[in-house]
Design an enzyme around this catalytic site. Structure first.
Site, PDB file in Angstrom:
ATOM      1  N   MET A  82      45.617  42.518  42.864  1.00 49.93           N
ATOM      2  CA  MET A  82      45.019  41.894  44.047  1.00 49.93           C
ATOM      3  C   MET A  82      46.004  42.155  45.179  1.00 49.93           C
ATOM      4  SD  MET A  82      43.787  38.477  42.071  1.00 49.93           S
ATOM      5  CE  MET A  82      44.876  38.822  40.692  1.00 49.93           C
ATOM      6  N   SER A 130      45.232  35.019  30.706  1.00 54.50           N
ATOM      7  CA  SER A 130      45.836  35.221  32.026  1.00 54.50           C
ATOM      8  C   SER A 130      47.132  34.424  32.125  1.00 54.50           C
ATOM      9  CB  SER A 130      44.891  34.782  33.138  1.00 54.50           C
ATOM     10  OG  SER A 130      45.622  34.712  34.348  1.00 54.50           O
ATOM     11  N   MET A 139      49.445  39.458  42.829  1.00 55.42           N
ATOM     12  CA  MET A 139      48.959  38.997  44.137  1.00 55.42           C
ATOM     13  C   MET A 139      50.035  39.228  45.187  1.00 55.42           C
ATOM     14  SD  MET A 139      47.169  35.446  43.016  1.00 55.42           S
ATOM     15  CE  MET A 139      46.134  35.328  41.558  1.00 55.42           C
ATOM     16  N   PHE A 165      43.782  32.280  42.859  1.00 56.87           N
ATOM     17  CA  PHE A 165      44.326  31.091  42.197  1.00 56.87           C
ATOM     18  C   PHE A 165      43.697  30.890  40.826  1.00 56.87           C
ATOM     19  CE2 PHE A 165      44.401  30.542  46.760  1.00 56.87           C
ATOM     20  CZ  PHE A 165      45.736  30.242  46.978  1.00 56.87           C
ATOM     21  N   GLY A 166      44.480  30.317  39.930  1.00 60.86           N
ATOM     22  CA  GLY A 166      43.945  29.898  38.648  1.00 60.86           C
ATOM     23  C   GLY A 166      43.288  28.525  38.793  1.00 60.86           C
ATOM     24  N   GLY A 167      42.591  28.111  37.763  1.00 64.01           N
ATOM     25  CA  GLY A 167      42.071  26.751  37.706  1.00 64.01           C
ATOM     26  C   GLY A 167      40.870  26.460  38.591  1.00 64.01           C
ATOM     27  N   HIS A 194      46.526  39.377  30.353  1.00 66.48           N
ATOM     28  CA  HIS A 194      45.982  39.630  31.694  1.00 66.48           C
ATOM     29  C   HIS A 194      47.061  39.280  32.716  1.00 66.48           C
ATOM     30  CE1 HIS A 194      42.661  40.062  34.611  1.00 66.48           C
ATOM     31  NE2 HIS A 194      43.200  39.013  35.230  1.00 66.48           N
ATOM     32  N   GLY A 223      37.491  30.689  35.579  1.00 60.78           N
ATOM     33  CA  GLY A 223      36.764  29.500  35.127  1.00 60.78           C
ATOM     34  C   GLY A 223      36.142  29.623  33.748  1.00 60.78           C
ATOM     35  N   ASP A 246      36.318  37.125  34.911  1.00 64.68           N
ATOM     36  CA  ASP A 246      37.594  36.488  35.255  1.00 64.68           C
ATOM     37  C   ASP A 246      37.359  35.293  36.171  1.00 64.68           C
ATOM     38  OD1 ASP A 246      40.226  35.893  35.874  1.00 64.68           O
ATOM     39  OD2 ASP A 246      40.675  37.819  36.815  1.00 64.68           O
ATOM     40  N   ASP A 294      48.110  39.089  36.520  1.00 64.19           N
ATOM     41  CA  ASP A 294      47.567  38.964  37.878  1.00 64.19           C
ATOM     42  C   ASP A 294      48.633  39.253  38.933  1.00 64.19           C
ATOM     43  OD1 ASP A 294      44.769  38.109  37.555  1.00 64.19           O
ATOM     44  OD2 ASP A 294      45.644  36.386  36.527  1.00 64.19           O
ATOM     45  N   SER A 306      43.874  28.969  32.808  1.00 66.72           N
ATOM     46  CA  SER A 306      44.031  27.528  32.584  1.00 66.72           C
ATOM     47  C   SER A 306      43.268  27.082  31.336  1.00 66.72           C
ATOM     48  CB  SER A 306      43.566  26.747  33.809  1.00 66.72           C
ATOM     49  OG  SER A 306      42.248  27.104  34.168  1.00 66.72           O
ATOM     50  N   HIS A 360      45.680  43.261  36.740  1.00 70.73           N
ATOM     51  CA  HIS A 360      44.656  42.987  37.742  1.00 70.73           C
ATOM     52  C   HIS A 360      45.344  42.970  39.103  1.00 70.73           C
ATOM     53  CE1 HIS A 360      41.603  39.794  39.426  1.00 70.73           C
ATOM     54  NE2 HIS A 360      41.611  40.911  40.116  1.00 70.73           N
ATOM     55  N   MET A 377      34.416  39.098  38.966  1.00 72.06           N
ATOM     56  CA  MET A 377      35.100  37.846  39.307  1.00 72.06           C
ATOM     57  C   MET A 377      34.084  36.707  39.332  1.00 72.06           C
ATOM     58  SD  MET A 377      38.277  38.611  39.662  1.00 72.06           S
ATOM     59  CE  MET A 377      38.819  36.949  40.092  1.00 72.06           C
TER      60      MET A 377
HETATM   61  C1  DX5 Z   1      42.369  34.621  39.854  1.00 78.05           C
HETATM   62  C2  DX5 Z   1      42.891  35.429  38.701  1.00 78.05           C
HETATM   63  C3  DX5 Z   1      42.531  34.946  37.360  1.00 78.05           C
HETATM   64  C4  DX5 Z   1      43.034  33.564  37.023  1.00 78.05           C
HETATM   65  C5  DX5 Z   1      41.980  32.932  36.203  1.00 78.05           C
HETATM   66  O1  DX5 Z   1      42.530  35.361  41.024  1.00 78.05           O
HETATM   67  O2  DX5 Z   1      42.407  36.770  38.788  1.00 78.05           O
HETATM   68  O3  DX5 Z   1      42.903  35.868  36.348  1.00 78.05           O
HETATM   69  O4  DX5 Z   1      44.228  33.527  36.314  1.00 78.05           O
HETATM   70  O5  DX5 Z   1      42.367  31.638  35.952  1.00 78.05           O
HETATM   71  P1  DX5 Z   1      41.408  30.581  35.276  1.00 78.05           P
HETATM   72  O6  DX5 Z   1      41.046  31.099  33.917  1.00 78.05           O
HETATM   73  O7  DX5 Z   1      42.242  29.356  35.256  1.00 78.05           O
HETATM   74  O8  DX5 Z   1      40.191  30.461  36.176  1.00 78.05           O
HETATM   75 ZN    ZN Z   2      42.747  38.107  37.093  1.00 80.01          ZN
END
Ligand code: DX5
Ligand code: ZN
Length: 224
Positions: free
Chosen positions: A72, A12, A41, A147-149, A37, A181, A179, A39, A202, A70, A141
């Site tokens: 969103m 991602s 948003m 958000f990432g992380g 991947h 964590g 997707d 994302d 992350s 992806h 999900m």
């Molecule tokens: C969150 C995204 C994910 C995100 C995952 O809405 O869809 O793709 O980048 O990030 P990590 O792997 O850090 O949880």
């Molecule tokens: Zn994603």
């Protein structure tokens, strides 16, 4: 049975360095990522704002890896042809964001892409009841989108098991992607629950050596 499955790593780029995005994509694919991947948003369906078709188009010539978009965003349909033209291979969307889920799936396929449906942590599996045979991918999900992380939500494992059994019952080659964590230390457990395609942001981009991290993920998967 599970070790006959093909496992794929989807990096991602949400957690990549956006000031050097092209280079980051090249490095992570050279490091062994199977999918990029992407994302998207909109600060409306989710509380964050990222990248759109223009960035997808700019990255497309840099790699032959699968570009896994992806979405969103709400509405969904207006932006689908733009991503198809920009070189997306897979386009996934959230059922809550589309007025007509079947229509959106058809639109993605008519645009020449593979179609995926994304299940938020609280989204019931009943949304797959009629459309599962039409899909190329189901994305579960394991965090709330935006958000990432974030931390992996444990009950996503139960959901993966349930979706895996529906896919196996149907007997079609529908990818089961997860997707949120996912990292070296939990990827094997997530694979055992039934996923075959692993998004990690992350978990890859916050480590110093992407190739080394992806290799560690693959060796954890080889033991599943
Ligand atoms: C969150 C995204 C994910 C995100 C995952 O809405 O869809 O793709 O980048 O990030 P990590 O792997 O850090 O949880
Ligand atoms: Zn994603």
């Amino acid at each position: 049975m599970s070790n006959q499955r093909t496992f794929r790593i989807a990096a991602s780029i949400l957690s990549a360095n956006f000031a050097r995005l092209g280079e980051e994509v090249e490095t992570v694919v050279a490091g062994g990522a199977d999918l990029v991947h992407f994302d998207v948003m909109d600060n409306h369906y989710v509380p964050n704002l990222t990248i759109g078709p223009m960035v997808c188009e700019a990255l497309r010539p840099l790699t032959t890896a699968v570009i896994d978009v992806h979405l969103m965003v709400r509405p969904v349909d207006r932006i689908v042809p733009d991503f198809a033209k920009a070189g997306a291979d897979i386009i996934s969307f959230h059922p809550e964001a589309s007025e007509h889920v079947d229509r959106t799936i058809r639109l993605i396929k008519e645009s020449g892409c593979r179609a995926g449906l994304v299940l938020n942590p609280a989204t019931p599996l009943s949304c797959l009841d009629y459309v599962l045979p039409e899909l190329d991918l189901v994305l579960v999900m394991s965090v709330n989108p935006g958000f990432g992380g974030q931390k992996f939500i444990r009950y996503a494992l139960d959901k993966l098991r349930a979706v895996r059994s529906r896919i196996d019952q149907l007997g079609r080659d529908i990818w089961l992607e997860v997707d949120g964590g996912v990292k070296v230390d939990n990827i094997a457990e997530v694979a055992r629950a039934g996923a075959d395609t692993f998004v990690s942001g992350s978990g890859i981009f916050s480590t110093p050596d992407y190739a080394e991290t992806i290799a560690a993920m693959r060796s954890a998967l080889a033991r599943v």
